[in-house]
Design a protein around this motif. Sequence first.
Motif, PDB file in Angstrom:
ATOM      1  N   GLY A   1       0.777  -1.307  -0.097  1.00  0.00           N
ATOM      2  CA  GLY A   1      -0.093   0.111  -0.056  1.00  0.00           C
ATOM      3  C   GLY A   1       0.836   1.256   0.057  1.00  0.00           C
ATOM      4  N   CYS A   2       0.191   2.314   0.273  1.00  0.00           N
ATOM      5  CA  CYS A   2       0.950   3.696  -0.207  1.00  0.00           C
ATOM      6  C   CYS A   2       1.027   4.158   1.408  1.00  0.00           C
ATOM      7  CB  CYS A   2       0.077   4.677  -0.618  1.00  0.00           C
ATOM      8  SG  CYS A   2      -0.449   3.839  -2.478  1.00  0.00           S
ATOM      9  N   PRO A   3       2.193   5.101   1.705  1.00  0.00           N
ATOM     10  CA  PRO A   3       2.348   5.969   2.722  1.00  0.00           C
ATOM     11  C   PRO A   3       1.462   7.332   2.725  1.00  0.00           C
ATOM     12  CG  PRO A   3       4.110   6.212   1.164  1.00  0.00           C
ATOM     13  CD  PRO A   3       3.473   5.334   0.513  1.00  0.00           C
ATOM     14  N   THR A   4       0.831   7.505   1.771  1.00  0.00           N
ATOM     15  CA  THR A   4      -0.100   8.624   1.427  1.00  0.00           C
ATOM     16  C   THR A   4      -1.383   8.120   1.007  1.00  0.00           C
ATOM     17  OG1 THR A   4       0.587   8.817  -0.776  1.00  0.00           O
ATOM     18  CG2 THR A   4       1.582  10.260   0.827  1.00  0.00           C
ATOM     19  N   VAL A   5      -2.394   8.842   0.929  1.00  0.00           N
ATOM     20  CA  VAL A   5      -3.625   8.779   0.576  1.00  0.00           C
ATOM     21  C   VAL A   5      -3.946   9.690  -0.382  1.00  0.00           C
ATOM     22  CG1 VAL A   5      -6.028   8.152   1.053  1.00  0.00           C
ATOM     23  CG2 VAL A   5      -4.280   7.360   2.398  1.00  0.00           C
ATOM     24  N   CYS A   6      -3.536   9.826  -1.495  1.00  0.00           N
ATOM     25  CA  CYS A   6      -3.782  11.022  -2.352  1.00  0.00           C
ATOM     26  C   CYS A   6      -5.177  11.145  -2.958  1.00  0.00           C
ATOM     27  CB  CYS A   6      -2.665  10.868  -3.586  1.00  0.00           C
ATOM     28  SG  CYS A   6      -1.184  10.351  -3.111  1.00  0.00           S
ATOM     29  N   ARG A   7      -5.659  12.377  -2.816  1.00  0.00           N
ATOM     30  CA  ARG A   7      -6.879  12.636  -3.182  1.00  0.00           C
ATOM     31  C   ARG A   7      -7.274  12.376  -4.549  1.00  0.00           C
ATOM     32  NH1 ARG A   7      -9.427  17.579  -0.019  1.00  0.00           N
ATOM     33  NH2 ARG A   7      -9.010  16.764   2.279  1.00  0.00           N
ATOM     34  N   HIS A   8      -6.362  12.524  -5.525  1.00  0.00           N
ATOM     35  CA  HIS A   8      -6.594  12.699  -6.856  1.00  0.00           C
ATOM     36  C   HIS A   8      -6.836  11.203  -7.534  1.00  0.00           C
ATOM     37  CE1 HIS A   8      -2.610  12.023  -7.060  1.00  0.00           C
ATOM     38  NE2 HIS A   8      -2.717  11.517  -8.330  1.00  0.00           N
ATOM     39  N   CYS A   9      -6.337  10.177  -6.571  1.00  0.00           N
ATOM     40  CA  CYS A   9      -5.591   8.939  -7.198  1.00  0.00           C
ATOM     41  C   CYS A   9      -6.725   8.211  -7.801  1.00  0.00           C
ATOM     42  CB  CYS A   9      -5.218   8.072  -5.849  1.00  0.00           C
ATOM     43  SG  CYS A   9      -4.607   6.486  -6.255  1.00  0.00           S
ATOM     44  N   TRP A  10      -6.372   7.598  -9.181  1.00  0.00           N
ATOM     45  CA  TRP A  10      -7.181   6.895  -9.696  1.00  0.00           C
ATOM     46  C   TRP A  10      -7.281   5.441  -9.329  1.00  0.00           C
ATOM     47  CZ3 TRP A  10      -5.629   2.410 -12.184  1.00  0.00           C
ATOM     48  CH2 TRP A  10      -4.393   2.226 -12.280  1.00  0.00           C
TER      49      TRP A  10
ATOM     50  N   GLN B   1      -7.179   4.415  -6.034  1.00  0.00           N
ATOM     51  CA  GLN B   1      -7.754   4.403  -4.685  1.00  0.00           C
ATOM     52  C   GLN B   1      -6.812   3.651  -3.917  1.00  0.00           C
ATOM     53  OE1 GLN B   1     -11.597   4.869  -4.618  1.00  0.00           O
ATOM     54  NE2 GLN B   1     -10.593   5.865  -6.228  1.00  0.00           N
ATOM     55  N   GLY B   2      -5.500   4.505  -4.040  1.00  0.00           N
ATOM     56  CA  GLY B   2      -4.407   3.781  -2.995  1.00  0.00           C
ATOM     57  C   GLY B   2      -4.740   4.002  -1.796  1.00  0.00           C
ATOM     58  N   VAL B   3      -4.154   3.261  -0.820  1.00  0.00           N
ATOM     59  CA  VAL B   3      -4.543   3.233   0.784  1.00  0.00           C
ATOM     60  C   VAL B   3      -3.207   2.411   1.227  1.00  0.00           C
ATOM     61  CG1 VAL B   3      -6.992   3.552   0.956  1.00  0.00           C
ATOM     62  CG2 VAL B   3      -5.899   1.539   0.891  1.00  0.00           C
TER      63      VAL B   3
ATOM     64  N   THR C   1       6.636   7.383  -8.305  1.00  0.00           N
ATOM     65  CA  THR C   1       6.434   7.306  -7.066  1.00  0.00           C
ATOM     66  C   THR C   1       5.996   8.573  -6.243  1.00  0.00           C
ATOM     67  OG1 THR C   1       7.815   7.008  -4.695  1.00  0.00           O
ATOM     68  CG2 THR C   1       9.035   7.585  -6.809  1.00  0.00           C
ATOM     69  N   THR C   2       5.548   8.580  -5.086  1.00  0.00           N
ATOM     70  CA  THR C   2       5.254   9.691  -4.397  1.00  0.00           C
ATOM     71  C   THR C   2       6.569  10.501  -3.895  1.00  0.00           C
ATOM     72  OG1 THR C   2       5.020   8.796  -2.368  1.00  0.00           O
ATOM     73  CG2 THR C   2       2.885   9.105  -3.296  1.00  0.00           C
ATOM     74  N   GLY C   3       7.601   9.587  -3.901  1.00  0.00           N
ATOM     75  CA  GLY C   3       8.818  10.256  -3.379  1.00  0.00           C
ATOM     76  C   GLY C   3       9.067   9.768  -1.661  1.00  0.00           C
TER      77      GLY C   3
ATOM     78  N   ALA D   1     -16.156   7.091  -5.353  1.00  0.00           N
ATOM     79  CA  ALA D   1     -16.503   8.042  -4.188  1.00  0.00           C
ATOM     80  C   ALA D   1     -15.705   8.883  -3.650  1.00  0.00           C
ATOM     81  CB  ALA D   1     -16.983   6.765  -3.297  1.00  0.00           C
ATOM     82  N   ARG D   2     -14.203   8.460  -3.768  1.00  0.00           N
ATOM     83  CA  ARG D   2     -13.104   9.251  -3.389  1.00  0.00           C
ATOM     84  C   ARG D   2     -13.148  10.563  -4.410  1.00  0.00           C
ATOM     85  NH1 ARG D   2      -7.868   6.086  -1.979  1.00  0.00           N
ATOM     86  NH2 ARG D   2      -6.230   7.438  -2.285  1.00  0.00           N
ATOM     87  N   GLY D   3     -13.109  10.149  -5.646  1.00  0.00           N
ATOM     88  CA  GLY D   3     -13.083  11.366  -6.828  1.00  0.00           C
ATOM     89  C   GLY D   3     -14.052  12.139  -6.284  1.00  0.00           C
TER      90      GLY D   3
END
Length: 387
Positions: free
Chosen positions: A13-22, A24-26, A89-91, A193-195
């Motif tokens: 999973g991701c260390p971020t939860v980016c709002r724009h993410c297509w 739905q990364g968590v 990557t988010t970096g 839903a997130r978008g």
Amino acid sequence: MVTRVELLIEVVGCPTVCRHCWAQGVPYQAMPLGDAAWVLEQAHQFCEEHGLGFYAYPMHEVAAHPQAAAILRLFADHVGAAEFEPLATTGVPLATREDWKGVLAAAAELGTTSVWVAFHGIGVQHDRQVDRPGAYAETCLAIQRVHAVGLRVGCTVFVAKPNAPQAERLLGALQRLEIDGMSWEPATYYPTARGRRNERLRPELAELLPLATRIRALSPFHHDAWANLEAHTEAAWARRALAGDWPSELAEMEPRHDDQGLRLVCRPGLELRTGSAGLYRERHGNLRTDVAQIVFGRALQRGGWSTTRCGSGWTRCLQLASWPPNTATEPGRGLTSPKRRSATCGWTGRSGPDAPPRLPADSCRPSCTRERVRVRPDGGGWGTMPV
Ligand code: SF4
């Protein structure tokens, strides 16, 4: 006819939860390297035995995997390394892990020359959009580290309402970081839903117009969008959706239909579904607890149904009594015809004559996602709810 399998494997999973993410990364736990290797072997073997092409990619944030270097090499061994150029990557992982040099060296050995990060604003504005305090500073540090090992850095800037007024300052910051390439794009529309929760972030036309000429001079990407910003407003998206003119930008989100690729996703517990990372359709079984080759066979046999031929598309569920008749689910509203909508996105009424026999209510339950799009009485609504 399916001629290739495209398998996304959720390795970490991701260390971020980016709002724009297509996608739905968590955040979620890493899949052990051995499991990822076994899934790739099983999938590759299945494809070879059935004369299918094979493609695979590690999701969601491969640089965050504890054995990221080994994961990169593993996937490259099976499907080539082309997908890791650039390495997206988010970096954040490159700033937080001690073995960042090893990860970047592994990518470079595979042919990666550029790492691609994303910015959503400056400082806390960025942090807010990716839901991680300190993320902006971490991404900046990652850029310095990538440059330090001799690789290039590119970045996407998602222009939304909060960061549009910061555009010049953000550009200055990116220039000081000596970013090698930039892609600026207006906030994208996603029917999730997130978008939809973040739809209020979409900038107004008046906020974008003053930036358009400058951004087109700076960035070789998305010139069509910046040349025609009127087509990227919320009102324009709504008009297109209602007219059945579904935006091509969303193709990456949808299980493919009417082409020859079967898109599958293997979840961290080795459950196999039709769909994409974050967008899970029909369940075909668990590769670990069921026989992997049988599960892939079921996916090949039935996977296409869930995106092309069944009354309720994504899940093969029968229409429930509570669903308003002839009401498209939101993701289906943009598609071109009732038949098309019911075939790909959810129940909209009777499906066409090519639909397979309707299943008895109980028979489709084990494979259902047990989720559907919430539909308001007026046909609107974007969330999901259990059924
Ligand atoms: S954009 Fe990338 S890093 Fe961010 S949540 Fe999505 S997959 Fe994860």
